[in-house]
Design a protein around this motif. Structure first.
Motif, PDB file in Angstrom:
ATOM      1  N   ASN A  51       0.828  -1.199   0.000  1.00  0.00           N
ATOM      2  CA  ASN A  51       0.000   0.000   0.000  1.00  0.00           C
ATOM      3  C   ASN A  51       0.866   1.254   0.000  1.00  0.00           C
ATOM      4  O   ASN A  51       0.607   2.207  -0.741  1.00  0.00           O
ATOM      5  N   GLU A  52       1.900   1.242   0.832  1.00  0.00           N
ATOM      6  CA  GLU A  52       2.802   2.397   0.856  1.00  0.00           C
ATOM      7  C   GLU A  52       3.545   2.537  -0.472  1.00  0.00           C
ATOM      8  O   GLU A  52       3.742   3.645  -0.966  1.00  0.00           O
ATOM      9  N   ALA A  53       3.918   1.425  -1.060  1.00  0.00           N
ATOM     10  CA  ALA A  53       4.613   1.462  -2.348  1.00  0.00           C
ATOM     11  C   ALA A  53       3.714   2.060  -3.431  1.00  0.00           C
ATOM     12  O   ALA A  53       4.186   2.838  -4.268  1.00  0.00           O
ATOM     13  N   VAL A  54       2.431   1.722  -3.419  1.00  0.00           N
ATOM     14  CA  VAL A  54       1.497   2.295  -4.396  1.00  0.00           C
ATOM     15  C   VAL A  54       1.383   3.798  -4.198  1.00  0.00           C
ATOM     16  O   VAL A  54       1.435   4.571  -5.160  1.00  0.00           O
ATOM     17  N   VAL A  55       1.225   4.221  -2.947  1.00  0.00           N
ATOM     18  CA  VAL A  55       1.099   5.652  -2.665  1.00  0.00           C
ATOM     19  C   VAL A  55       2.354   6.400  -3.103  1.00  0.00           C
ATOM     20  O   VAL A  55       2.277   7.458  -3.737  1.00  0.00           O
ATOM     21  N   VAL A  56       3.515   5.865  -2.791  1.00  0.00           N
ATOM     22  CA  VAL A  56       4.778   6.512  -3.181  1.00  0.00           C
ATOM     23  C   VAL A  56       4.908   6.555  -4.702  1.00  0.00           C
ATOM     24  O   VAL A  56       5.310   7.578  -5.272  1.00  0.00           O
ATOM     25  N   ALA A  57       4.535   5.472  -5.381  1.00  0.00           N
ATOM     26  CA  ALA A  57       4.605   5.452  -6.849  1.00  0.00           C
ATOM     27  C   ALA A  57       3.676   6.498  -7.452  1.00  0.00           C
ATOM     28  O   ALA A  57       4.037   7.180  -8.421  1.00  0.00           O
ATOM     29  N   MET A  58       2.477   6.653  -6.875  1.00  0.00           N
ATOM     30  CA  MET A  58       1.545   7.677  -7.361  1.00  0.00           C
ATOM     31  C   MET A  58       2.111   9.073  -7.133  1.00  0.00           C
ATOM     32  O   MET A  58       1.989   9.951  -7.986  1.00  0.00           O
ATOM     33  N   GLN A  59       2.739   9.279  -5.980  1.00  0.00           N
ATOM     34  CA  GLN A  59       3.332  10.582  -5.679  1.00  0.00           C
ATOM     35  C   GLN A  59       4.486  10.889  -6.636  1.00  0.00           C
ATOM     36  O   GLN A  59       4.643  12.028  -7.082  1.00  0.00           O
ATOM     37  N   PHE A  86       0.610   9.310 -19.292  1.00  0.00           N
ATOM     38  CA  PHE A  86      -0.208   8.121 -19.028  1.00  0.00           C
ATOM     39  C   PHE A  86       0.409   6.900 -19.693  1.00  0.00           C
ATOM     40  O   PHE A  86       0.418   5.809 -19.132  1.00  0.00           O
ATOM     41  N   ALA A  87       0.907   7.081 -20.907  1.00  0.00           N
ATOM     42  CA  ALA A  87       1.532   5.960 -21.611  1.00  0.00           C
ATOM     43  C   ALA A  87       2.821   5.533 -20.903  1.00  0.00           C
ATOM     44  O   ALA A  87       3.102   4.347 -20.769  1.00  0.00           O
ATOM     45  N   THR A  88       3.585   6.501 -20.449  1.00  0.00           N
ATOM     46  CA  THR A  88       4.837   6.216 -19.758  1.00  0.00           C
ATOM     47  C   THR A  88       4.584   5.486 -18.436  1.00  0.00           C
ATOM     48  O   THR A  88       5.326   4.582 -18.065  1.00  0.00           O
ATOM     49  N   ALA A  89       3.521   5.887 -17.731  1.00  0.00           N
ATOM     50  CA  ALA A  89       3.222   5.316 -16.417  1.00  0.00           C
ATOM     51  C   ALA A  89       2.173   4.203 -16.510  1.00  0.00           C
ATOM     52  O   ALA A  89       1.469   3.933 -15.537  1.00  0.00           O
ATOM     53  N   ARG A  90       2.082   3.537 -17.641  1.00  0.00           N
ATOM     54  CA  ARG A  90       1.064   2.501 -17.838  1.00  0.00           C
ATOM     55  C   ARG A  90       1.060   1.440 -16.735  1.00  0.00           C
ATOM     56  O   ARG A  90      -0.009   1.080 -16.235  1.00  0.00           O
ATOM     57  N   PRO A  91       2.207   0.918 -16.301  1.00  0.00           N
ATOM     58  CA  PRO A  91       2.162  -0.087 -15.225  1.00  0.00           C
ATOM     59  C   PRO A  91       1.500   0.435 -13.945  1.00  0.00           C
ATOM     60  O   PRO A  91       0.778  -0.299 -13.273  1.00  0.00           O
ATOM     61  N   LEU A  92       1.707   1.705 -13.641  1.00  0.00           N
ATOM     62  CA  LEU A  92       1.077   2.288 -12.457  1.00  0.00           C
ATOM     63  C   LEU A  92      -0.436   2.332 -12.625  1.00  0.00           C
ATOM     64  O   LEU A  92      -1.186   2.044 -11.692  1.00  0.00           O
TER      65      LEU A  92
END
Length: 170
Positions: A51-59, A86-92
């Motif tokens: 969960n923290e990893a997702v939040v940090v990746a979004m930030q 959006f294309a660059t961050a597709r995995p996110l």
């Protein structure tokens, strides 16, 4: 970096490679180069770490987007850069869509997504060169507050409250 930071970076790499639900604690520990017990010591659970990893990746994505948007240019160029991000961050984005389907059981992620949504709305207001209360006119003054009050996107899924839809159509 210490074990805590290594675990966070390893979790982000695993998220991008395997997704949220296919990532195991062993995957993260191996990727980070630390013991499996370090996850429990530093984060309590694998889910808390992810969960923290997702939040940090979004930030991090939001910061990259802010940097791109700070570059001078006309609206079409700026909007093109937003679309490219959006294309660059597709995995996110894949991870986020994966999580949306399970948010009913993940209150901490619902809260993180709610905060991110508010920041995104304010960021778009800034992008369009207006304050957040004026962007979109009817959207900001009528629909957005009603939608926020309805809370349907941040709580256990149920039928949306009528106040949201009534405000949208009136």
């Amino acid at each position: 970096m210490g074990n805590r930071e290594d675990l966070l970076e390893g979790a982000k790499r695993c998220l991008y490679d395997k997704g949220y639900f296919r990532t195991t604690a062993r995957d993260i520990a191996t990727e980070a180069g630390v013991s499996l017990a370090a996850i429990g010591y530093h984060y309590g659970t694998k889910d808390a770490l992810l969960n923290e990893a997702v939040v940090v990746a979004m930030q991090e994505w939001a910061e990259d987007l802010r940097r791109v948007l700070a570059e001078p240019g006309d609206f079409a160029t700026t909007w093109g850069k937003v679309i490219d991000s959006f294309a660059t961050a597709r995995p996110l984005w894949v991870i986020q869509f994966e999580l949306v389907a399970h948010m009913a059981r993940m209150p901490e992620m619902r809260e993180a997504f709610a905060k991110a949504g508010e920041q995104a709305r304010l960021g778009l207001a800034e992008l369009f060169g207006s304050d957040s209360e004026r962007v979109g006119g009817r959207w900001s003054r009528r629909w957005w507050p009603a939608w926020r009050r309805s809370g349907w996107w941040t709580r256990t899924p149920r039928r949306p409250r009528r106040t949201c839809w009534r405000a949208c159509v009136s």
